[in-house]
Design a protein around this motif. Structure first.
Motif, PDB file in Angstrom:
ATOM      1  N   VAL A 104      45.124   7.605   6.926  1.00 21.62           N
ATOM      2  CA  VAL A 104      44.820   9.006   7.209  1.00 21.62           C
ATOM      3  C   VAL A 104      44.904   9.274   8.703  1.00 21.62           C
ATOM      4  O   VAL A 104      45.520  10.257   9.148  1.00 21.62           O
ATOM      5  CB  VAL A 104      43.431   9.394   6.661  1.00 21.62           C
ATOM      6  CG1 VAL A 104      43.023  10.777   7.129  1.00 21.62           C
ATOM      7  CG2 VAL A 104      43.413   9.328   5.140  1.00 21.62           C
ATOM      8  N   ALA A 105      44.298   8.404   9.502  1.00 23.87           N
ATOM      9  CA  ALA A 105      44.324   8.587  10.952  1.00 23.87           C
ATOM     10  C   ALA A 105      45.750   8.496  11.492  1.00 23.87           C
ATOM     11  O   ALA A 105      46.147   9.292  12.346  1.00 23.87           O
ATOM     12  CB  ALA A 105      43.432   7.551  11.631  1.00 23.87           C
ATOM     13  N   ARG A 106      46.525   7.538  10.988  1.00 22.21           N
ATOM     14  CA  ARG A 106      47.919   7.415  11.434  1.00 22.21           C
ATOM     15  C   ARG A 106      48.705   8.677  11.101  1.00 22.21           C
ATOM     16  O   ARG A 106      49.513   9.157  11.903  1.00 22.21           O
ATOM     17  CB  ARG A 106      48.574   6.182  10.804  1.00 22.21           C
ATOM     18  CG  ARG A 106      48.186   4.879  11.469  1.00 22.21           C
ATOM     19  CD  ARG A 106      49.166   3.770  11.156  1.00 22.21           C
ATOM     20  NE  ARG A 106      49.418   3.622   9.745  1.00 22.21           N
ATOM     21  CZ  ARG A 106      48.721   2.830   8.930  1.00 22.21           C
ATOM     22  NH1 ARG A 106      47.718   2.115   9.398  1.00 22.21           N
ATOM     23  NH2 ARG A 106      49.029   2.736   7.662  1.00 22.21           N
ATOM     24  N   ILE A 150      51.398  13.705  12.800  1.00 20.15           N
ATOM     25  CA  ILE A 150      51.533  15.165  12.751  1.00 20.15           C
ATOM     26  C   ILE A 150      51.315  15.758  14.127  1.00 20.15           C
ATOM     27  O   ILE A 150      52.066  16.627  14.580  1.00 20.15           O
ATOM     28  CB  ILE A 150      50.556  15.767  11.720  1.00 20.15           C
ATOM     29  CG1 ILE A 150      50.969  15.370  10.305  1.00 20.15           C
ATOM     30  CG2 ILE A 150      50.476  17.284  11.857  1.00 20.15           C
ATOM     31  CD1 ILE A 150      49.912  15.652   9.254  1.00 20.15           C
ATOM     32  N   ARG A 151      50.275  15.283  14.825  1.00 20.78           N
ATOM     33  CA  ARG A 151      49.971  15.815  16.164  1.00 20.78           C
ATOM     34  C   ARG A 151      51.132  15.587  17.127  1.00 20.78           C
ATOM     35  O   ARG A 151      51.517  16.476  17.882  1.00 20.78           O
ATOM     36  CB  ARG A 151      48.676  15.162  16.690  1.00 20.78           C
ATOM     37  CG  ARG A 151      48.438  15.305  18.189  1.00 20.78           C
ATOM     38  CD  ARG A 151      48.416  16.759  18.654  1.00 20.78           C
ATOM     39  NE  ARG A 151      48.271  16.868  20.092  1.00 20.78           N
ATOM     40  CZ  ARG A 151      49.273  16.857  20.962  1.00 20.78           C
ATOM     41  NH1 ARG A 151      50.524  16.749  20.552  1.00 20.78           N
ATOM     42  NH2 ARG A 151      49.035  16.976  22.258  1.00 20.78           N
ATOM     43  N   GLY A 175      56.135  21.504  22.768  1.00 24.81           N
ATOM     44  CA  GLY A 175      56.139  21.190  24.198  1.00 24.81           C
ATOM     45  C   GLY A 175      54.773  20.898  24.784  1.00 24.81           C
ATOM     46  O   GLY A 175      54.583  21.022  25.999  1.00 24.81           O
ATOM     47  N   TRP A 176      53.819  20.480  23.952  1.00 22.95           N
ATOM     48  CA  TRP A 176      52.458  20.237  24.446  1.00 22.95           C
ATOM     49  C   TRP A 176      52.352  19.019  25.352  1.00 22.95           C
ATOM     50  O   TRP A 176      51.405  18.911  26.125  1.00 22.95           O
ATOM     51  CB  TRP A 176      51.494  20.054  23.281  1.00 22.95           C
ATOM     52  CG  TRP A 176      51.269  21.270  22.454  1.00 22.95           C
ATOM     53  CD1 TRP A 176      51.592  22.562  22.776  1.00 22.95           C
ATOM     54  CD2 TRP A 176      50.656  21.329  21.172  1.00 22.95           C
ATOM     55  NE1 TRP A 176      51.225  23.412  21.771  1.00 22.95           N
ATOM     56  CE2 TRP A 176      50.639  22.686  20.764  1.00 22.95           C
ATOM     57  CE3 TRP A 176      50.127  20.373  20.321  1.00 22.95           C
ATOM     58  CZ2 TRP A 176      50.110  23.096  19.553  1.00 22.95           C
ATOM     59  CZ3 TRP A 176      49.598  20.773  19.103  1.00 22.95           C
ATOM     60  CH2 TRP A 176      49.591  22.131  18.735  1.00 22.95           C
ATOM     61  N   ASP A 177      53.288  18.081  25.224  1.00 25.09           N
ATOM     62  CA  ASP A 177      53.169  16.808  25.935  1.00 25.09           C
ATOM     63  C   ASP A 177      54.285  16.588  26.954  1.00 25.09           C
ATOM     64  O   ASP A 177      54.573  15.462  27.329  1.00 25.09           O
ATOM     65  CB  ASP A 177      53.148  15.653  24.921  1.00 25.09           C
ATOM     66  CG  ASP A 177      52.069  15.831  23.872  1.00 25.09           C
ATOM     67  OD1 ASP A 177      50.899  16.003  24.265  1.00 25.09           O
ATOM     68  OD2 ASP A 177      52.379  15.823  22.667  1.00 25.09           O
ATOM     69  N   LYS A 178      54.905  17.653  27.394  1.00 28.29           N
ATOM     70  CA  LYS A 178      55.984  17.537  28.379  1.00 28.29           C
ATOM     71  C   LYS A 178      55.439  16.957  29.686  1.00 28.29           C
ATOM     72  O   LYS A 178      54.258  17.109  30.005  1.00 28.29           O
ATOM     73  CB  LYS A 178      56.596  18.907  28.651  1.00 28.29           C
ATOM     74  CG  LYS A 178      57.441  19.428  27.517  1.00 28.29           C
ATOM     75  CD  LYS A 178      58.046  20.760  27.894  1.00 28.29           C
ATOM     76  CE  LYS A 178      58.939  21.281  26.775  1.00 28.29           C
ATOM     77  NZ  LYS A 178      59.508  22.592  27.115  1.00 28.29           N
ATOM     78  N   PHE A 185      39.139  17.183  11.693  1.00 30.45           N
ATOM     79  CA  PHE A 185      40.055  16.048  11.560  1.00 30.45           C
ATOM     80  C   PHE A 185      39.576  14.853  12.380  1.00 30.45           C
ATOM     81  O   PHE A 185      39.681  13.709  11.950  1.00 30.45           O
ATOM     82  CB  PHE A 185      41.470  16.450  11.992  1.00 30.45           C
ATOM     83  CG  PHE A 185      42.061  17.524  11.137  1.00 30.45           C
ATOM     84  CD1 PHE A 185      42.481  17.262   9.837  1.00 30.45           C
ATOM     85  CD2 PHE A 185      42.199  18.815  11.625  1.00 30.45           C
ATOM     86  CE1 PHE A 185      43.026  18.248   9.039  1.00 30.45           C
ATOM     87  CE2 PHE A 185      42.751  19.810  10.841  1.00 30.45           C
ATOM     88  CZ  PHE A 185      43.164  19.531   9.540  1.00 30.45           C
ATOM     89  N   ARG A 186      39.047  15.129  13.575  1.00 27.69           N
ATOM     90  CA  ARG A 186      38.527  14.034  14.402  1.00 27.69           C
ATOM     91  C   ARG A 186      37.357  13.348  13.713  1.00 27.69           C
ATOM     92  O   ARG A 186      37.286  12.117  13.673  1.00 27.69           O
ATOM     93  CB  ARG A 186      38.065  14.564  15.774  1.00 27.69           C
ATOM     94  CG  ARG A 186      39.172  15.052  16.666  1.00 27.69           C
ATOM     95  CD  ARG A 186      38.722  15.217  18.122  1.00 27.69           C
ATOM     96  NE  ARG A 186      37.382  15.696  18.302  1.00 27.69           N
ATOM     97  CZ  ARG A 186      37.042  16.979  18.462  1.00 27.69           C
ATOM     98  NH1 ARG A 186      37.973  17.922  18.443  1.00 27.69           N
ATOM     99  NH2 ARG A 186      35.792  17.322  18.648  1.00 27.69           N
ATOM    100  N   TYR A 187      36.426  14.144  13.178  1.00 26.29           N
ATOM    101  CA  TYR A 187      35.230  13.573  12.583  1.00 26.29           C
ATOM    102  C   TYR A 187      35.493  12.855  11.269  1.00 26.29           C
ATOM    103  O   TYR A 187      34.849  11.859  10.957  1.00 26.29           O
ATOM    104  CB  TYR A 187      34.181  14.660  12.356  1.00 26.29           C
ATOM    105  CG  TYR A 187      33.567  15.188  13.640  1.00 26.29           C
ATOM    106  CD1 TYR A 187      33.730  14.533  14.845  1.00 26.29           C
ATOM    107  CD2 TYR A 187      32.828  16.355  13.629  1.00 26.29           C
ATOM    108  CE1 TYR A 187      33.180  15.027  16.013  1.00 26.29           C
ATOM    109  CE2 TYR A 187      32.264  16.856  14.800  1.00 26.29           C
ATOM    110  CZ  TYR A 187      32.448  16.187  15.985  1.00 26.29           C
ATOM    111  OH  TYR A 187      31.898  16.674  17.142  1.00 26.29           O
TER     112      TYR A 187
END
Length: 198
Positions: free
Chosen positions: A57-59, A64-65, A73-76, A168-170
């Motif tokens: 699930v975490a993978r 997806i993220r 373009g969030w990680d440019k 999702f984090r929790y």
């Protein structure tokens, strides 16, 4: 185990004077029982990891993220520490700046490391974040790690993003991460014991 923010803010950590404009997003006790000098072992363990959480699930959530990040373009390179935001190392007092920096890993760059603290930072288009690992006494003569996640969201979009991924984090990320840290810590027990006796 998840803890209230005061479990981090009430301790005299050096990070408070450096990341004073970040908010405490999460605080967790890590399953890392040890002695007073074992933080360095945990730092090596985390920084040497492959970055893959051993849980489907975490993978999947991370996959997806990263796909969304690439698409939007969030990680440019223009969004990372040193580009969109200045590194927290610029805020360090002289004793921390001249001391041990600690290792970087994955998308994180180490800010500083002391006998009982380690801070690493990362940034993207959504936020500037800090992972702070503190080494705390457990009240029974032992010690363990406590992880705090500090964030500075990038505007309303960043705040909405952090709120949107909270469940999702929790549910998918932190439980798997804590289990993996605990398993890896148990596997290295012999190495830590040998280092104490040396």
């Amino acid at each position: 185990m998840r803890l209230p923010s005061t479990a981090h803010t009430s301790r005299p950590w050096r990070i408070h004077e450096i990341a004073y404009d970040f908010r405490v997003e999460d605080v967790w006790d890590l399953p890392t029982p040890g002695g007073p000098d074992d933080l360095a072992h945990l730092v090596r363990q985390i920084s040497a990891g492959k970055g893959d959480i051993d849980a489907p699930v975490a993978r999947a959530l991370f996959a997806i993220r990263w796909k969304l990040g690439a698409l939007l373009g969030w990680d440019k390179p223009a969004t990372v520490v040193g580009a969109r935001v200045a590194t927290l190392r610029d805020r360090l007092p002289a004793d921390l700046r001249d001391g041990l920096r600690g290792p970087g890993f994955g998308k994180f760059t180490s800010v500083y490391q002391t006998h009982d603290e380690w801070a690493a930072e990362m940034a993207n288009a959504t936020m500037h974040g800090v992972m702070h690992i503190g080494w705390v006494p457990d009240g029974t003569g032992g010690h363990h790690a406590r992880m705090a996640v500090l964030v500075k969201p990038n505007g309303l979009f960043g705040a909405a993003y952090m709120a949107g991924i909270k469940l999702f984090r929790y549910v998918g990320v932190y439980p798997a991460l804590l289990r993996q840290i605990g398993r890896d810590w148990e596997k290295s027990a012999h190495e830590r014991s040998a280092a104490r006796e040396a």
